[in-house]
Design a protein around this motif. Structure first.
Motif, PDB file in Angstrom:
ATOM      1  N   ASN A 739      37.915  -1.737  26.079  1.00 57.90           N
ATOM      2  CA  ASN A 739      38.914  -1.910  27.128  1.00 57.90           C
ATOM      3  C   ASN A 739      39.580  -3.263  26.909  1.00 57.90           C
ATOM      4  O   ASN A 739      39.320  -3.944  25.913  1.00 57.90           O
ATOM      5  N   PHE A 740      40.453  -3.627  27.804  1.00 51.51           N
ATOM      6  CA  PHE A 740      41.190  -4.886  27.652  1.00 51.51           C
ATOM      7  C   PHE A 740      40.579  -6.014  28.480  1.00 51.51           C
ATOM      8  O   PHE A 740      41.220  -7.049  28.673  1.00 51.51           O
ATOM      9  N   ASP A 741      39.366  -5.813  28.961  1.00 54.60           N
ATOM     10  CA  ASP A 741      38.668  -6.894  29.651  1.00 54.60           C
ATOM     11  C   ASP A 741      38.182  -7.925  28.635  1.00 54.60           C
ATOM     12  O   ASP A 741      37.867  -7.592  27.494  1.00 54.60           O
ATOM     13  N   ARG A 742      38.112  -9.168  29.078  1.00 63.64           N
ATOM     14  CA  ARG A 742      37.602 -10.286  28.282  1.00 63.64           C
ATOM     15  C   ARG A 742      38.405 -10.526  26.993  1.00 63.64           C
ATOM     16  O   ARG A 742      37.879 -11.052  26.014  1.00 63.64           O
ATOM     17  N   PHE A 743      39.666 -10.114  27.003  1.00 61.00           N
ATOM     18  CA  PHE A 743      40.531 -10.390  25.843  1.00 61.00           C
ATOM     19  C   PHE A 743      40.873 -11.874  25.781  1.00 61.00           C
ATOM     20  O   PHE A 743      41.096 -12.516  26.810  1.00 61.00           O
TER      21      PHE A 743
END
Length: 792
Positions: A739-743
């Motif tokens: 997913n795009f979390d912690r990018f």
């Protein structure tokens, strides 16, 4: 009537008398000339010389004492004396002697420069100006060189932003010495503060500014100093006019005004654009086409009925029509275009006339220029064959493939040229493939530095056109490079010791076994890599078998066997538990299936096209994992400045997953990490990943996601380029974290240096600024890479 008759007789008598006198005078004149011409030269004298000896002049002329006087010879002798380059004036005098003529050459010697002075130069030192000019102390004074040097001094000042500089050169004689004086009026240092447009409703200011080589001052000032050059600015105005005309505004006019502020140091340029009406295509007609329908041809054209009339599309569409016929073998088809203006407003009628000629077939393929490379190695890169129709698209594709092999001289500008000649029959053509052999083998003694691998040495030999069966017949044969060459095999031998990594590797690959689409290779390697908390030693071998499925699309199967040793570093404290768990020796047997595609215009410096690679690895014995990785990059040329370079935008990404097949966790040495050169700049190598809760060290993750966009701006052609980039991505713990979390996100700029004597190596310097980061991430602003090296 009687009076008229008398007048006529008198006139006739006078005319006859004039003719007799003229003839008599001509006879007397010719006799005098003949009398002088038959005289002999009794003496030759040189007058006016001071530094040049008369003997040197006499040796350069053909006339000699005792020769018969000949005006043509004397004229040629004057030219010969001129060609010596020592004189400003030459005159010829004749004196009659009792028994002949005295021939006198009166010369005026050119002055010799005794001193060169510069007056008025405050901003540029005299020593730098002396290096700029052609004339030197001790040279003969040549006034045309002074004019050239005036322009050279102006160019130097203009580069320093003194656009209003005035230079006047003069020569003076003082106490018998010749002094050249360059009088310089530097004027103020002027920088362009603003370039504005008025009347540009068709295009935005930003679009028009990209067309101009003249730029206003902005950061960084060493790249965009705001320099004004009148010649370049006038050329920019013509570019804007041409751009409007190519997009349909045929009546466009562009004027400008320049204003100054701050004691004439800030320049403000305003360009006034009078666009006029935009012309459109009223009727588009194609005549003479039998092979294609009108619809098939019109679908390939940029010009369309009812659409804008693009002036540059006239030539492009003409070429496109020839291309369509060329792909079908009609290479001599003639396409003519004629456009006329409508009487009803801003409309244009366009007519393409096609003269369909004969279709040609390939009779023979002749290869020249390959002193070392075998014919079959070249032929296997060709996508056309004898007997089939001549296809110009296949010709271009084959030329690109030959260039990308790296076998031939890339510095020549045309490493592989393809032309045609008439065959034995009227519908047959022979294809001539002319290559220029280049240096394919490179023995390197040196080293480099990489942000990911540190300082390392490099003793390596790489040959992209190796032939393992071409044994040397003598020792000289080997030394002169006439052995082990020409089969297109790729040999790499490397010993690369370093502080953070040591690599020993030998590999041999045949990209086309028996000239088939199959490839095969073998590799032996030994790596030792020191990470922050442990050392990893890996020794192994691999073989590979591949096939070209489609043009530039390859698949490869690679079995590999490795011995891996993980050792905790004794000089560190608080070692992560994942490192302690991984200590020991491992046997790894793996199989990797990979696919690679490269549709770029140049594999070494791509400017358009795309490339991608996908692989899946399955391993067993002590390391039970499945690892998948996909990477792709797209290249676009936004525009090109002639004689300067291409502005290239590239963007792409990487996605990877690794999973244990035994139910255990993935070993730390098989996990993914992010950060560093080729990943997320602005972060340290392996500086982005999940961390150990107790020690805070990066321990890697099972998922990798990266995205990057880079804009390359030519500073000096393709040798020096500036880069502006945006990188983002992460390495996360498990598959559930796709997913795009912690990018993380970073941005920055850099420089790329491609130096010819370094081969295909590129020096990369980047400065990255982390915009989005986490507390445990390791950041690093500068990344420097030179000399390549594995990032293992």
């Amino acid at each position: 009537m009687k009076f008229c008759r008398i007048l006529l007789q008198a006139t006739s008598f006078i005319a006859v008398l004039v003719i007799i006198l003229c003839v008599r005078g001509e006879v007397i004149f010719c006799a005098e000339i003949q009398e002088k011409a038959v005289q002999f030269i009794k003496k030759i004298e040189i007058r006016g010389t001071h530094r040049i000896s008369p003997a040197a002049i006499k040796s350069s002329i053909r006339a000699k004492e005792g020769d018969r006087y000949n005006p043509l010879t004397i004229s040629q002798d004057v030219d010969a004396i001129w060609s010596m380059g020592f004189f400003d004036n030459i005159e010829v005098e004749l004196e009659e002697l009792k028994d002949g003529l005295k021939l006198i050459f009166v010369v005026t010697e050119r002055a010799v420069i005794d001193e060169i002075q510069f007056v008025g130069n405050e901003k540029i030192k005299t020593k730098k100006l002396e290096k700029q000019i052609e004339v030197k102390k001790g040279d003969y004074l040549k006034y045309y060189l002074l004019k050239l040097d005036e322009d050279k001094i102006k160019e130097l000042y203009i580069k320093k932003c003194f656009s209003r500089v005035q230079v006047h050169a003069e020569s003076k004689t003082v106490d018998g010495k010749t002094i050249v004086i360059f009088n310089i009026d530097e004027g103020p240092k002027v920088r362009i503060s603003r370039i504005a447009f008025e009347g540009n409703t068709g295009f935005k200011r930003r679009k028009l500014l990209k067309l101009m080589e003249t730029k206003q001052k902005r950061f960084p000032a060493f790249i965009f100093p705001g320099r004004f050059d009148a010649k370049k600015f006038e050329a920019d105005v013509e570019k804007i006019k041409e751009f409007y005309m190519n997009n349909g505004w045929l009546d466009v006019d562009v004027g400008w005004e320049i204003a100054y502020r701050d004691d004439d140091r800030q320049m403000y340029i305003t360009l006034h654009v009078k666009e006029g009406e935009r012309y459109s295509v009223e009727n588009l007609t194609i005549e003479g086409a039998a092979l294609f329908t009108d619809g098939e041809l019109k679908n390939k054209l940029k010009l369309q009925e009812g659409g804008p009339f693009f002036l540059d599309a006239v030539e492009k569409d003409t070429y496109q029509l020839r291309l369509m016929y060329g792909e079908q073998g009609y290479i001599t088809t003639v396409v003519k275009e004629k456009h006329t203006f409508s009487s009803e407003g801003a409309k244009v009628n366009v007519l393409f006339t096609i003269e369909e000629k004969n279709r040609y077939y390939i009779e023979k393929i002749k290869i020249t220029g390959n002193d070392k490379t075998r014919d079959n190695v070249i032929r296997r890169e060709l996508t056309f064959y004898p007997g089939e129709k001549l296809d110009t698209e296949k010709i271009r594709d084959s030329q690109r493939r030959l260039t990308n092999t790296g076998y031939f001289d890339m510095q020549s500008g045309m490493p592989a040229g393809i032309n045609f000649e008439q065959g034995s029959e009227s519908d047959k053509q022979n294809v001539l493939v002319d290559v220029k052999e280049g240096r394919t083998g490179m023995l390197r003694f040196g080293g480099g530095f990489g942000a990911n691998v540190g300082v390392f040495g490099d003793i390596s030999y790489t040959d992209r056109n190796f032939d393992v069966t071409d044994l040397p017949k003598s020792w000289d044969d080997f030394l002169q490079g006439n052995a082990f060459r020409g089969a297109g095999e790729v040999l790499t031998l490397r010993f690369s010791p370093g502080f953070n990594r040591t690599e020993i590797m030998a590999s041999l690959t045949n990209p086309s076994v028996f000239d088939s689409p199959y490839s095969a290779g073998v590799s032996l390697f030994d790596y030792l890599r020191w990470y922050r908390k442990y050392a990893q030693k890996e020794m192994g071998s691999s073989v590979s078998v591949g096939r070209e499925i489609q043009r530039s699309f390859f698949v490869k199967l690679t079995p590999e066997f490795d011995v891996i040793d993980i050792t905790k570093r004794d000089d560190t404290e608080n070692t992560p538990q994942d490192v302690l768990d991984a200590e020991g020796s491992y046997l790894k047997a793996g199989m990797t299936l990979s696919a690679n595609i490269n549709r770029t215009d140049n594999i070494y410096a791509p400017a358009k096209g795309y490339q991608g690679e996908s692989s899946i690895e399955v391993a067993g014995l002590d390391v039970d994992i499945v690892k998948y990785k996909f990477q792709a990059t797209k290249f676009n040329t936004l525009f090109e400045v002639p004689k300067w370079g291409k502005h290239v935008l590239s963007y792409g990404g990487t996605f990877g997953i690794v999973k244990s097949t035994s139910g255990d966790v993935v070993p730390i040495f098989e996990r993914y990490y992010a950060g560093g050169y080729g990943s997320i700049r602005g972060f340290r190598f392996r500086g982005v990943s999940p961390v150990d809760e107790k020690t805070g060290d990066q321990i890697g993750g099972d998922v990798l996601m990266l995205m990057s966009t880079e804009y390359l701006v030519p500073i000096y052609k393709d040798m020096v380029r500036a880069a502006i980039f945006v990188d983002s991505g992460k390495a996360d713990e498990s598959i559930s974290d796709i997913n795009f979390d912690r990018f993380r996100l970073s941005s920055g700029f850099g420089l790329r240096f491609n130096v010819p004597f370094l081969g295909r190596s590129t020096i990369s310097i980047d400065y990255g600024i982390p915009i989005i980061k986490k507390d445990k991430d390791d950041t690093q602003a500068f990344t420097f890479n030179f000399g390549g090296g594995s990032s293992f």
